[in-house]
Structure formats: C-alpha cells, structure tokens
Design a protein around this motif. Structure first.
Motif, short mmCIF file in Angstrom:
data_model
loop_
_atom_site.label_atom_id
_atom_site.label_comp_id
_atom_site.label_asym_id
_atom_site.label_seq_id
_atom_site.Cartn_x
_atom_site.Cartn_y
_atom_site.Cartn_z
N TYR A 45 0.85 -1.20 0.00
CA TYR A 45 0.00 0.00 0.00
C TYR A 45 0.88 1.25 0.00
N GLN A 46 0.30 2.34 -0.45
CA GLN A 46 1.00 3.63 -0.50
C GLN A 46 0.00 4.75 -0.23
N PRO A 47 0.22 5.55 0.82
CA PRO A 47 -0.64 6.72 1.01
C PRO A 47 -0.22 7.83 0.07
N CYS A 48 -1.18 8.56 -0.43
CA CYS A 48 -0.94 9.74 -1.27
C CYS A 48 -0.50 9.38 -2.68
N GLY A 49 0.73 8.90 -2.86
CA GLY A 49 1.24 8.72 -4.22
C GLY A 49 1.25 10.05 -4.95
N LYS A 50 0.62 10.07 -6.12
CA LYS A 50 0.52 11.32 -6.88
C LYS A 50 -0.77 12.06 -6.57
N GLY A 51 -1.40 11.70 -5.47
CA GLY A 51 -2.62 12.37 -5.06
C GLY A 51 -2.39 13.34 -3.92
N GLU A 52 -3.29 13.31 -2.94
CA GLU A 52 -3.22 14.22 -1.78
C GLU A 52 -3.06 13.39 -0.53
N ILE A 53 -2.14 13.78 0.31
CA ILE A 53 -1.82 12.97 1.49
C ILE A 53 -3.00 12.95 2.46
N PRO A 54 -3.38 11.78 2.97
CA PRO A 54 -4.48 11.71 3.94
C PRO A 54 -4.12 12.44 5.23
N GLU A 55 -5.15 13.04 5.85
CA GLU A 55 -4.96 13.67 7.15
C GLU A 55 -4.99 12.61 8.25
N SER A 56 -4.67 13.04 9.46
CA SER A 56 -4.56 12.09 10.57
C SER A 56 -5.89 11.43 10.92
N GLN A 57 -7.02 12.07 10.55
CA GLN A 57 -8.31 11.47 10.84
C GLN A 57 -8.76 10.50 9.74
N ASP A 58 -7.98 10.43 8.65
CA ASP A 58 -8.29 9.52 7.55
C ASP A 58 -7.54 8.21 7.74
N SER A 59 -7.99 7.15 7.09
CA SER A 59 -7.32 5.86 7.29
C SER A 59 -7.64 4.89 6.16
N ASP A 98 -14.68 -22.11 3.81
CA ASP A 98 -14.71 -22.03 2.35
C ASP A 98 -15.37 -20.74 1.86
N SER A 99 -15.67 -19.81 2.78
CA SER A 99 -16.36 -18.58 2.40
C SER A 99 -15.65 -17.35 2.98
N PHE A 100 -14.34 -17.37 2.96
CA PHE A 100 -13.55 -16.25 3.45
C PHE A 100 -13.57 -15.12 2.42
N ARG A 101 -13.53 -13.87 2.91
CA ARG A 101 -13.47 -12.71 2.01
C ARG A 101 -12.60 -11.63 2.64
N ILE A 102 -12.07 -10.75 1.80
CA ILE A 102 -11.34 -9.59 2.30
C ILE A 102 -11.98 -8.33 1.74
N LYS A 103 -11.86 -7.25 2.50
CA LYS A 103 -12.42 -5.96 2.06
C LYS A 103 -11.54 -4.82 2.55
N PHE A 104 -11.08 -4.02 1.61
CA PHE A 104 -10.39 -2.78 1.94
C PHE A 104 -11.39 -1.63 1.83
N TYR A 105 -11.28 -0.66 2.71
CA TYR A 105 -12.04 0.58 2.54
C TYR A 105 -11.24 1.72 3.16
N ASN A 106 -11.58 2.93 2.77
CA ASN A 106 -10.88 4.09 3.30
C ASN A 106 -11.84 5.04 3.99
N ILE A 107 -11.34 5.67 5.03
CA ILE A 107 -12.05 6.75 5.71
C ILE A 107 -11.40 8.05 5.24
N GLY A 108 -12.19 8.95 4.69
CA GLY A 108 -11.65 10.21 4.18
C GLY A 108 -12.44 11.40 4.67
N SER A 109 -11.98 12.58 4.30
CA SER A 109 -12.65 13.81 4.71
C SER A 109 -12.33 14.91 3.71
N LEU A 110 -13.32 15.76 3.44
CA LEU A 110 -13.12 16.90 2.56
C LEU A 110 -12.36 18.01 3.28
N SER A 111 -11.66 18.81 2.51
CA SER A 111 -10.94 19.94 3.09
C SER A 111 -11.91 20.95 3.69
#
Length: 221
Positions: free
Chosen positions: A61-75, A137-150
């Motif tokens: 994983y990589q936070p930000c990359g060529k985007g905008e860095i997440p704030e401390s309340q984001d995850s 036999d029914s395992f799953r994974i899920k990624f999600y992000n918590i974000g916030s507008l400026s």
C-alpha cells in the motif's frame, strides 16, 4: 484501477481508494468530517484448511502517491469476513501522522511505524490467518478508506477529491511464512513502448496466423 496515481508501484496498475464513486463524482455522504468512502471487496475464497498456521495474506500500500496525502483522521482499513461468525472483523488499519504511517494489526495486537519514504514508496504488509473462524470455504477480504473533505471556507474548490491510498499485489496462499515477502511474480513496472519510431501496415501475403513470444524470467533479479 488506474496507472497514474501510484509512484513506482510494484506492478502497472493500482487500486486507488479515494473520495470519488464509480462515476467519478464525490460520494454522496462526503463531508468535512471523516466518512467511509471507497471499498474493494473480494469474491469468496476457500480457506477450509483447519489448524493451518502457514496461510498468510500480503499486500502493498502507499498513502498519497501522486494524489493528496491523507490527514490524521483519515485511514485505510482491512476487514476480513468470518462465515462462521457471519460478520466482518477489523483486521488492520493505517493512518498518516506527522509524516509517518502508523499501522495496527488487530489480530496480533502489533503496531508498526513507517518513517522512510512514506508517500512515495509502497509498504509491505503480512497478515497471518490462523484463526479458526477465518478458515472456511467462504472467506473474504475488504479494503475501505475513511476520508474527509478539506475544511476550507476561503477556497471552496478545495473540497474535492483527496486522501488517496494505493493498493497493489494482494496475495493470499498457504505454505508461507512471515518472512515470505518476495513473490515469484512476473509483471510490468512501466508501460510498454514501441520499438520503432514509425509503423506502417504490411500489405503483403499473410505468412502465419500466429506468432510466438519468448520471455526470460530470472527470479533472482
């Protein structure tokens, strides 16, 4: 999925979780307060191997990359599905605080702090799956992000897409260890380019309907 948000990704094409929906619009629940934005969910995976200690899930994983860095309340959050418990269980998360990334593995109660190349490198995560409630036999994974507008009243246009997290090389298998961090995976790290400056169609007779390509793979590189 895109080829532009990641900086030096392990492979071309990363999954980017941000504040936009599948239509390219801000999520309808977007707010200056933290909100659940994107998610990436797997199909069902057969992990019906009772009493196994060699099943590991890994990803980069990589936070930000060529985007905008997440704030401390984001995850960035990883949930794992237990069919026996009929519920999603929070397994791992990461936040950016004061120029570092703080990871939490809730399954092993381990914490990790990343201090080097935080936003322009991909960071490796290994998660052991030896809990009986996951080995079905029914395992799953899920990624999600918590974000916030400026929260910027002076420049309302700043309330736009932000808080990017890039994900790559999601891999789960048995026969692994905690030190199994290098994958024998053949992939492209940069877009292919043409070998010739100009290309013209061949108008002569067709000699073959198929062509063969040879690739040489050296796992030690």
């Amino acid at each position: 999925m895109n080829q532009t948000y990641g900086i030096n990704p392990p492979n071309i094409g990363v999954a980017t979780l941000d504040l936009l929906d599948e239509q390219g619009n801000l999520h309808t629940n977007a707010s200056i307060d933290p909100f659940k934005a994107d998610s990436l969910t797997s199909r069902f995976i057969n992990l019906d191997y009772p009493a196994s200690n060699d099943i590991f899930l890994s990803f980069e994983y990589q936070p930000c990359g060529k985007g905008e860095i997440p704030e401390s309340q984001d995850s960035l959050v990883l949930n794992l599905y237990s069919n026996s418990l009929k519920s999603w269980i929070k397994a791992w998360s990461a936040i950016v605080v004061d120029g570092t990334v703080q990871e939490n593995n809730y399954l092993s109660n381990e914490q990790k702090v990343v201090t080097n190349a935080v936003i322009d490198s991909f960071h490796h995560v290994m998660i052991q799956l030896n809990q009986s409630y996951f080995l079905t036999d029914s395992f799953r994974i899920k990624f999600y992000n918590i974000g916030s507008l400026s929260n910027n009243s002076t420049f309302p246009g700043f309330k736009a897409n932000a808080d990017q997290w890039n994900i790559d090389l999601i891999y789960i298998n048995s026969g692994r260890t905690a030190n199994d961090t290098l994958l024998n995976d053949v992939g492209l790290t940069h877009p292919l380019i043409h070998c010739f400056k100009t290309m013209k169609p061949y108008l002569g007779p067709i000699l073959k309907k198929e062509i063969s390509l040879r690739f040489t793979y050296n796992p030690t590189l």
